[in-house]
Design an enzyme around this catalytic site. Structure first.
Site, PDB file in Angstrom:
ATOM      1  N   LYS A  51      19.202 -21.505   2.302  1.00  0.00           N
ATOM      2  CA  LYS A  51      20.419 -22.079   2.885  1.00  0.00           C
ATOM      3  C   LYS A  51      20.398 -23.607   2.928  1.00  0.00           C
ATOM      4  O   LYS A  51      21.464 -24.239   2.981  1.00  0.00           O
ATOM      5  CB  LYS A  51      20.624 -21.528   4.293  1.00  0.00           C
ATOM      6  CG  LYS A  51      21.061 -20.074   4.353  1.00  0.00           C
ATOM      7  CD  LYS A  51      22.523 -19.915   3.989  1.00  0.00           C
ATOM      8  CE  LYS A  51      23.025 -18.521   4.301  1.00  0.00           C
ATOM      9  NZ  LYS A  51      24.475 -18.383   4.052  1.00  0.00           N
ATOM     10  N   SER A 305      15.030 -14.342  -0.292  1.00  0.00           N
ATOM     11  CA  SER A 305      15.964 -15.367   0.159  1.00  0.00           C
ATOM     12  C   SER A 305      15.626 -15.965   1.517  1.00  0.00           C
ATOM     13  O   SER A 305      16.190 -16.989   1.894  1.00  0.00           O
ATOM     14  CB  SER A 305      17.386 -14.798   0.198  1.00  0.00           C
ATOM     15  OG  SER A 305      17.448 -13.677   1.055  1.00  0.00           O
TER      16      SER A 305
END
Length: 504
Positions: A51, A305
């Site tokens: 992110k 992720s």
């Protein structure tokens, strides 16, 4: 068109704060599946998640006058930390609105990076609404976690690195999907540079908003989503991300909670790192694709992720990994209630390892056993069930029964003679003080509670099983009350696990 993102991705100057993460071969898993399985290690970013890429790229694209006003986001996790770090790097004031249910470890991580934290509401939607109010009240700039071209372009740098790190043939890439920012950025880049590579989005079965949108040809809002993989628990795919993904994806794969848990274990065994549930979704999809399509001797890639996991959740994850790997079967087995029945049953099982065995006397005629057994694969599970049925046992397969695995295994033998009109509901309560009181106040003493079972899983929500004594004529009124409560719930009154072990 998705190709418009290529220049944005190539121009993204994110490496002041983000790092180029390795593309690591998973040697054990590659050997197991006879493929070369590659894992893009975004869990190694400074905020333990990809992110940071999109958040920082968005900040870089803001005009100076907007940066001076300060930025705001609503997030319970990785986007919050990414924006906080990026803002600190650029000297921009950042405000993050987080639900009150957010684990303290995440709240503290955001504060340590210099952002102001505003705790509001129990859900992301309530936090997002508050963030929008603060945009108007304070003149702040809202930074969306996924549905923004600059954020999407920042996430697309994951694919740019991946293709540079693996210049050879790449059969398929599997990307986790929540709101779709990572998938849209990566798919746009991969399909432009290597159109022969297949690209799949991967979603949890209980939060498959992209699958629903693609099936219907338009964005849809799911009435509720499962929260286990909270990083991808999104009810509606983004508008811009849906536009891009509609043109670039080759398909969507959905995976179960157990399959995600098994993938977390796979990542640990190959890397000695512990992924968060959302971080292992892509690998779970890769494994499912390989098993269903018989893919061999191919290069397959996915993204780990994120790794922002509460340590307390490991207990729950470890419980579910064997089922996720198809190496454990959970059964309800009916045997005669007479001397020697247990011995015969154990002999019929052969040399299989028993992982769980629960029983309590219920009647003079028949005993119900909750039993967990090791199996080698899914076909072995079917052979075992067939053998028991041929041997005269009544068998109900509970391996995929969420209520059985969450609650019933801890409640076996809880029958109540003479109890009538019982209904059973499974809930996800927000993990905060007052949630139970709120639940009881909504019931307002109208119905007798006959069962209550709660287990903490180290998440922002608690799994609760509730029994209520409700006459058939009053059940529609109960349903209205439960819908007003706005806690996710499922009617489990007809669940076979309840019938076997709790119902009269």
């Amino acid at each position: 068109m998705p190709k418009s993102y290529i220049k944005r991705i190539l121009d993204a100057r994110i490496y002041d704060v983000a790092t180029e993460t390795p593309l690591q071969q998973m040697r054990q898993l590659s050997h197991r599946f006879n493929n070369r399985i590659l894992l893009k290690r975004e869990d190694l970013q400074p905020v333990f998640s990809f992110k940071i890429r999109g958040a920082y790229n968005k900040l870089l694209q803001l005009p100076p006058e907007q940066r001076a006003r300060g930025v705001i986001a609503a997030s319970a996790g990785n986007h919050a930390q990414g924006l906080a770090l990026g803002a600190a790097q650029l000297g921009v004031r950042a405000t993050i609105v987080m639900p009150k249910t957010t684990p303290l470890i995440k709240v503290n991580a955001v504060r340590m990076r210099g952002a102001e934290v505003v705790l509001h509401g129990d859900t992301f939607d309530e936090a997002a609404a508050r963030a929008r109010q603060l945009v108007e009240a304070r003149g702040l700039v809202f930074v969306h976690p996924y549905d923004d071209p600059d954020v999407i372009a920042g996430q697309g740098t994951v694919a740019m690195e991946m293709l540079r790190q693996h210049p050879g043939e790449l059969k398929a890439v599997f990307i986790p999907v929540g709101g779709g920012g990572l998938a849209a950025g990566m798919a746009a880049f991969i399909k432009y540079v290597r159109p022969e590579t297949r690209v799949y989005g991967v979603e949890p079965e209980d939060a498959a908003c992209l699958k629903a949108a693609l099936a219907g040809g338009k964005r849809v809002r799911l009435p509720q989503v499962g929260l286990f993989a909270d990083g991808v628990a999104v009810a509606e795919i983004g508008e811009e991300t849906f536009r891009v993904l509609s043109e670039t994806l080759d398909g969507v794969i959905t995976v179960s909670t157990d399959e995600i848990c098994a993938a977390i274990k796979d990542i640990f065994e190959d890397t000695r790192s512990i992924a968060e549930p959302a971080g292992a979704v892509g690998l779970a999809g890769l494994k499912k694709f390989t098993g269903q399509n018989g893919c061999r001797n191919a290069a397959l890639a996915t993204v780990c992720s994120g790794a922002n996991l509460n340590f307390d959740r490991l207990r729950y994850i470890s419980e579910r990994t064997e089922i996720g790997e198809k190496r454990e079967v959970v059964l309800a087995v009916r045997i005669p209630e007479r001397p020697g029945s247990y011995l015969r049953f154990c002999r019929d099982l052969g040399d299989r390892a028993i992982t769980e065995f629960n029983y309590r006397y219920a009647s003079d005629e028949e005993a119900h056993i909750f039993v967990g057994l090791q199996v080698s694969a899914d076909d072995d599970r079917q052979r075992l069930i067939g053998k028991l049925e041929v041997g005269g046992y009544g068998v109900t397969d509970l391996t995929d029964n969420e209520m059985a695995k969450l609650h019933i295994r801890h409640l076996v033998g809880g029958r109540v003679p003479g109890l009538r009109d019982e209904v059973v509901y499974r809930f996800e309560f927000p993990e905060r003080p007052g949630a139970l009181r709120t639940f009881l106040e909504h019931l307002a003493g109208r119905w007798n509670i006959t069962l209550f079972h709660y287990r903490n899983h180290g998440a922002a929500y608690g799994r609760v099983l509730v029994g209520l004594q409700v006459a058939p004529a009053a059940r529609s009124a109960l349903l209205e009350v439960l819908q007003q409560l706005q806690f996710p719930f499922w009617d489990e009154t007809e669940n076979p696990a309840y019938a076997c072990f709790l119902a009269n």
